[in-house]
Design a protein around this motif. Structure first.
Motif, mmCIF file in Angstrom:
data_model
loop_
_atom_site.group_PDB
_atom_site.id
_atom_site.type_symbol
_atom_site.label_atom_id
_atom_site.label_comp_id
_atom_site.label_asym_id
_atom_site.label_seq_id
_atom_site.Cartn_x
_atom_site.Cartn_y
_atom_site.Cartn_z
ATOM 1 N N GLU A 225 -7.029 -2.314 34.060
ATOM 2 C CA GLU A 225 -7.628 -1.452 33.169
ATOM 3 C C GLU A 225 -8.384 -0.430 33.782
ATOM 4 O O GLU A 225 -9.110 -0.330 34.477
ATOM 5 N N THR A 226 -8.092 0.938 32.995
ATOM 6 C CA THR A 226 -8.713 2.037 33.436
ATOM 7 C C THR A 226 -8.635 2.255 34.799
ATOM 8 O O THR A 226 -9.508 3.152 35.488
ATOM 9 N N SER A 262 -4.930 5.035 26.025
ATOM 10 C CA SER A 262 -6.118 4.077 25.663
ATOM 11 C C SER A 262 -5.346 2.469 25.822
ATOM 12 O O SER A 262 -4.291 2.658 25.766
ATOM 13 N N THR A 263 -6.147 1.630 26.060
ATOM 14 C CA THR A 263 -5.483 0.239 25.823
ATOM 15 C C THR A 263 -4.885 -0.070 24.684
ATOM 16 O O THR A 263 -3.448 -0.392 24.772
ATOM 17 N N ASP A 440 -3.036 0.257 32.494
ATOM 18 C CA ASP A 440 -2.895 0.623 31.383
ATOM 19 C C ASP A 440 -3.036 1.987 31.101
ATOM 20 O O ASP A 440 -2.028 2.814 30.364
ATOM 21 N N HIS A 441 -3.939 2.749 31.721
ATOM 22 C CA HIS A 441 -4.211 4.392 31.892
ATOM 23 C C HIS A 441 -5.225 4.603 32.611
ATOM 24 O O HIS A 441 -5.707 3.689 33.254
HETATM 25 ZN ZN LIG Z 1 -7.659 0.241 28.692
#
Ligand SMILES: [Zn+2]
Length: 530
Positions: A225-226, A262-263, A440-441
């Motif tokens: 995540e991120t 974004s997720t 994811d990003h």
């Molecule tokens: Zn995300």
């Protein structure tokens, strides 16, 4: 007056960006800015003239004030813009994530940009007219404002068209029309797509036949995540944020671009067989990678320490860490990522035995580096980079503090992934174990005053789109699959995208199906035929 307020104060973020454009200077720049301001004022006035009916106008204008106030706050604070993706994110955000964004600056901004004009508005008496008079008045107002709009547009057309073309992000900053347009786009989407049916994918999937010496695969897919690619020590970052992973036999690919920023956009796209382009224009919804692995007869388990799997894991067993109240890993309804390793063996034992005999795939969806409250993602003993930013209003901290607290989240992810590898190693005697970690990003950490993520893909900076992709394979896994990590290492800088994820996972797990495309499988040419 309402339109003027919205076009001026309510669009503070837009005017600040316009002011910084190199082509906006001198008298000509001033003329362009005034013309642009008039265009927005008149567009708002003509829109509002539709709502100018007795008791309707005040509530409608109040909604306009507050939507402009919230848009302006987020655009100013984090450098985000409001488009349909951002609206989707807002809809899919849970209260916990929303509370993370709450702070006193937000209250002040709401008071000045929303409450103040609303107060003036509700104190102002409105004359009520007969229906005919009102209709005539509204029509005149609409015609007049559209007339002025067209005249202003003509006057500054040359500058307007070139500036809007060269700086596409400006159109997402026009408050509050950007929000309404985006909401309209999101609302219209279900009509362009058939959401009632879910089309099957890879129902022919099966595991490639095993040799007598083969062990069932135990594969861990970590959905990051991120996490931003460049902040990993493994990827050449000048800080050692990955001390534990660098002791393992990992391969880290540096050339991977995400599907979205974004997720909510990236996750469903990563797990789809369609790839970014076809996924975004799809007319139907399809089963995901998780379903294909399930069709192949494997035991699946999705463990979520985030805001859910965005529809990709609905048909397999799931574990939500939110429901756990572990004394040391969880506090305030939120857990550190290591919680996902807790009682993991018991969870796997609960999966169907005939599936487990064929192999197990566990997905762990991390909390990772989810912002803006980076400091909340990391246990105290992993806060090595100091001073950290202890606020969710990132612009209150120095850039150094923001980067420190973000790097601490990577340091903790390094520990979490290493712990996950230790867990896999315990099963080496009975399984062929492997791990694949992909985020994811990425994230903006204050470069050009941009924070967080979620900018429209075309205008988002690379740091929001470049993601880490890290593999770890056990010896048994390499031997029985014929895959070679030494070969994969040669692809460190190969240009890849999330489009490669679906096919690379199928190739890695050893699932054959008609939807599998070897040309998108990054491992395909690293396999020695057995
Ligand atoms: Zn995300």
């Amino acid at each position: 007056m309402g339109s003027l307020w919205l076009a001026s104060a309510g669009n503070y973020a837009l005017w600040q960006q316009v002011h910084q454009l190199p082509e906006v200077n001198g008298l000509r720049g001033l003329a362009f800015t005034l013309g642009f301001g008039l265009i927005i004022t008149c567009a708002l006035t003509s829109l509002l003239s539709l709502f100018n009916w007795g008791k309707l106008l005040k509530p409608v204008l109040t909604v306009f004030f507050f939507s402009a106030a919230s848009g302006a706050y987020f655009m100013m604070s984090y450098g985000i813009v409001i488009d349909s993706t951002m609206i989707t994110n807002v809809i899919q955000t849970d209260t916990k994530e929303a509370l993370d964004l709450f702070n006193w600056r937000m209250l002040v901004s709401f008071a000045i940009l929303g409450l103040l004009p609303a107060w003036v508005l509700w104190k102002t008496p409105l004359k009520s007219l007969r229906v005919g008079q009102q209709l005539l008045g509204n029509a005149l107002m609409a015609v007049l404002s559209i007339g002025i709009l067209l005249a202003s547009l003509l006057a500054v057309f040359q500058d307007f068209s070139s500036i809007m073309r060269n700086h596409t992000q400006l159109r997402y900053l026009i408050n509050p029309l950007n929000s309404y347009y985006a909401i309209g786009m999101v609302a219209a989407k279900p009509f362009q797509r058939d959401n009632k049916t879910l089309l099957p994918v890879g129902q022919d999937a099966k595991l490639v036949t095993a040799k007598a010496t083969d062990k069932p695969p135990l594969i861990l897919l970590v959905l990051g995540e991120t996490a931003r690619m460049g902040n990993f020590g493994l990827n050449g970052y000048d800080r050692n944020t990955t001390p534990e992973l660098s002791k393992e036999n990992t391969v880290s690919l540096r050339g991977v671009m995400s599907c979205g920023t974004s997720t909510a956009t990236s996750v469903p796209c990563m797990f789809s067989h369609l790839g970014k382009e076809d996924f975004e224009s799809r007319k139907n919804n399809y089963e995901s990678l998780i379903d294909v692995l399930h069709h192949a007869g494997l035991a699946l388990l999705w463990i979520d320490n985030q805001s859910g799997c965005k529809g990709v894991c609905e048909r397999v067993p799931q574990a939500l860490t939110k429901e756990l109240k572990h004394p040391s890993f969880c506090k305030g309804g939120e857990c550190f990522d290591e919680i996902m390793l807790h009682q993991l063996d018991e969870r796997i034992q609960a999966l169907p035995a005939e599936r487990r005999a064929k192999g197990v795939v566990v997905v762990m969806h991390q909390m990772g580096s989810h912002g803006p409250a980076y400091y909340k993602r990391v246990p105290d003993n992993f806060k090595k980079f100091q001073p950290e930013c202890k606020s969710n209003a990132l612009q209150e901290c120095s850039r150094e503090q923001v980067v420190n607290s973000f790097d601490n989240t990577i340091l903790y992810t390094d520990h979490f992934l290493s712990q996950a590898i230790q867990w896999l190693k315990k099963s080496n005697a009975t399984h062929a174990t492997a791990m694949l970690y992909v985020s994811d990003h990425g994230e903006s950490l204050g470069e050009n005053n941009l924070y967080l993520h979620g900018l429209p893909y075309r205008v988002a900076p690379d740091v929001q789109k470049r993601v880490p992709w890290i593999s770890w394979w056990s010896q048994q896994f390499e031997t029985q699959t014929g895959l070679s990590s030494a070969c994969l290492k040669k692809k460190t800088n190969a240009p890849l995208t999330h489009d490669n994820y679906f096919h690379s996972v199928l190739g890695m797990v050893g699932v054959s199906t008609e939807v599998y495309q070897a040309k998108l499988d990054v491992h395909a040419d690293c396999r020695t035929p057995s």
